[in-house]
Design a protein around this motif. Structure first.
Motif, PDB file in Angstrom:
ATOM      1  N   ARG A 133       0.832  -1.201   0.000  1.00  0.00           N
ATOM      2  CA  ARG A 133       0.000   0.000   0.000  1.00  0.00           C
ATOM      3  C   ARG A 133       0.874   1.262   0.000  1.00  0.00           C
ATOM      4  NH1 ARG A 133      -2.495  -4.082  -0.044  1.00  0.00           N
ATOM      5  NH2 ARG A 133      -2.096  -3.605  -2.227  1.00  0.00           N
ATOM      6  N   LEU A 134       1.989   1.200   0.735  1.00  0.00           N
ATOM      7  CA  LEU A 134       2.900   2.341   0.775  1.00  0.00           C
ATOM      8  C   LEU A 134       3.520   2.585  -0.597  1.00  0.00           C
ATOM      9  CD1 LEU A 134       4.547   4.482   2.324  1.00  0.00           C
ATOM     10  CD2 LEU A 134       6.185   2.665   2.915  1.00  0.00           C
ATOM     11  N   VAL A 135       3.952   1.511  -1.238  1.00  0.00           N
ATOM     12  CA  VAL A 135       4.528   1.644  -2.583  1.00  0.00           C
ATOM     13  C   VAL A 135       3.484   2.175  -3.555  1.00  0.00           C
ATOM     14  CG1 VAL A 135       5.645   0.414  -4.486  1.00  0.00           C
ATOM     15  CG2 VAL A 135       6.154  -0.228  -2.119  1.00  0.00           C
ATOM     16  N   GLU A 136       2.255   1.707  -3.413  1.00  0.00           N
ATOM     17  CA  GLU A 136       1.163   2.179  -4.274  1.00  0.00           C
ATOM     18  C   GLU A 136       0.965   3.684  -4.119  1.00  0.00           C
ATOM     19  OE1 GLU A 136      -3.640   1.387  -4.861  1.00  0.00           O
ATOM     20  OE2 GLU A 136      -2.417  -0.027  -3.728  1.00  0.00           O
ATOM     21  N   ALA A 137       1.041   4.176  -2.884  1.00  0.00           N
ATOM     22  CA  ALA A 137       0.885   5.608  -2.643  1.00  0.00           C
ATOM     23  C   ALA A 137       1.999   6.408  -3.326  1.00  0.00           C
ATOM     24  CB  ALA A 137       0.891   5.877  -1.137  1.00  0.00           C
ATOM     25  N   LYS A 138       3.205   5.856  -3.317  1.00  0.00           N
ATOM     26  CA  LYS A 138       4.321   6.540  -3.969  1.00  0.00           C
ATOM     27  C   LYS A 138       4.136   6.573  -5.486  1.00  0.00           C
ATOM     28  CE  LYS A 138       7.635   5.241  -0.347  1.00  0.00           C
ATOM     29  NZ  LYS A 138       8.859   4.481  -0.016  1.00  0.00           N
ATOM     30  N   LEU A 139       3.647   5.475  -6.038  1.00  0.00           N
ATOM     31  CA  LEU A 139       3.370   5.446  -7.478  1.00  0.00           C
ATOM     32  C   LEU A 139       2.293   6.457  -7.851  1.00  0.00           C
ATOM     33  CD1 LEU A 139       3.486   1.590  -8.120  1.00  0.00           C
ATOM     34  CD2 LEU A 139       4.895   3.288  -9.299  1.00  0.00           C
ATOM     35  N   ASN A 140       1.239   6.510  -7.041  1.00  0.00           N
ATOM     36  CA  ASN A 140       0.168   7.472  -7.296  1.00  0.00           C
ATOM     37  C   ASN A 140       0.679   8.905  -7.233  1.00  0.00           C
ATOM     38  OD1 ASN A 140      -1.831   5.542  -7.666  1.00  0.00           O
ATOM     39  ND2 ASN A 140      -2.370   5.471  -5.508  1.00  0.00           N
ATOM     40  N   ALA A 141       1.566   9.160  -6.272  1.00  0.00           N
ATOM     41  CA  ALA A 141       2.104  10.517  -6.112  1.00  0.00           C
ATOM     42  C   ALA A 141       2.917  10.943  -7.339  1.00  0.00           C
ATOM     43  CB  ALA A 141       2.978  10.581  -4.862  1.00  0.00           C
ATOM     44  N   LEU A 142       3.500   9.959  -8.034  1.00  0.00           N
ATOM     45  CA  LEU A 142       4.283  10.271  -9.230  1.00  0.00           C
ATOM     46  C   LEU A 142       3.452  10.158 -10.505  1.00  0.00           C
ATOM     47  CD1 LEU A 142       7.677   8.512  -8.377  1.00  0.00           C
ATOM     48  CD2 LEU A 142       7.185  10.966  -8.347  1.00  0.00           C
TER      49      LEU A 142
END
Length: 226
Positions: free
Chosen positions: A200-209
């Motif tokens: 979920r944390l990695v997903e949030a980083k992808l979304n932010a980019l």
């Protein structure tokens, strides 16, 4: 009958003497080697156990000093462990404890030195990998981004591949290399199972980019795009 028995017994004794005269010395040396090896193995086991016990006492000293906030004692206890018992698993464990305490106290260079030693010398692959990940974090704090990437690009156990990719993404994002960061985050996302919260944390980083997480998830699914 008695004479026959005596003759048979004498023949057996003569055969035994002949056998022993021919093979007695090799048999004796073989037994000595076997018994010597057994004694050496027992001695080695005792030495290993003693080393582990003494090393664990110093691990506890590092932990107690860290809890007390005594950084000088932390460094001293770890130095004793490093010099006397550096080949033990406990040395890696103590190094991670010492480095955390030093980093929390703002002693980044000291923490970096300890983590570098664990990353290069630890007898345990897990402690080595954790040291590399944490060393990369310290180097990121010091804005030494290329050095951080070098730590994350070295040998790493397969079970740490996802975390290493995520940390690489962090470094690349800090350098403004967003597309490269997205590629690493995607590797990290695919490395974690759907039930792993880290995903979920990695997903949030992808979304932010601005990356499309759905496409990453489709590629990660069985039969998805290669």
């Amino acid at each position: 009958m008695a004479n026959n028995f005596d003759l048979q017994e004498q023949e057996q004794l003569d055969e035994l003497k002949h056998f022993w005269s021919k093979w007695g010395t090799p048999i004796t040396w073989t037994l000595l080697v076997i018994m010597g090896g057994f004694a050496a193995w027992n001695g080695y086991q005792l030495w290993q156990n003693r080393q582990a016990q003494q090393a664990m006492a110093l691990v506890e000293a590092v932990e107690l000093a860290a809890q007390a906030g005594d950084m000088a004692r932390v460094e001293q206890a770890f130095g004793d462990l490093q010099s006397g018992y550096g080949g033990t698993t406990q040395a890696g464990q103590a190094g991670l404890l010492a480095a955390k305490a030093l980093a929390d106290a703002g002693k980044w260079d000291a923490a970096k030195g300890v983590l570098t030693w664990v990353a290069e010398k630890s007898a345990d692959d897990g402690y080595m990998a954790l040291a590399k990940l944490r060393l990369a974090g310290v180097l990121m704090e010091q804005k030494a981004y290329d050095a951080a990437l070098a730590q994350l690009s070295g040998r790493m156990p397969v079970e740490f591949a996802g975390v290493a990719a995520d940390r690489k993404g962090d470094v690349l994002a800090l350098q403004g290399k967003n597309q490269e960061a997205i590629a690493e985050y995607r590797r990290a996302y695919q490395a974690f199972g759907d039930s792993v919260e880290y995903r979920r944390l990695v997903e949030a980083k992808l979304n932010a980019l601005g990356a499309q997480v759905e496409a990453v998830a489709a590629a990660a699914a069985p039969g998805g795009a290669q």
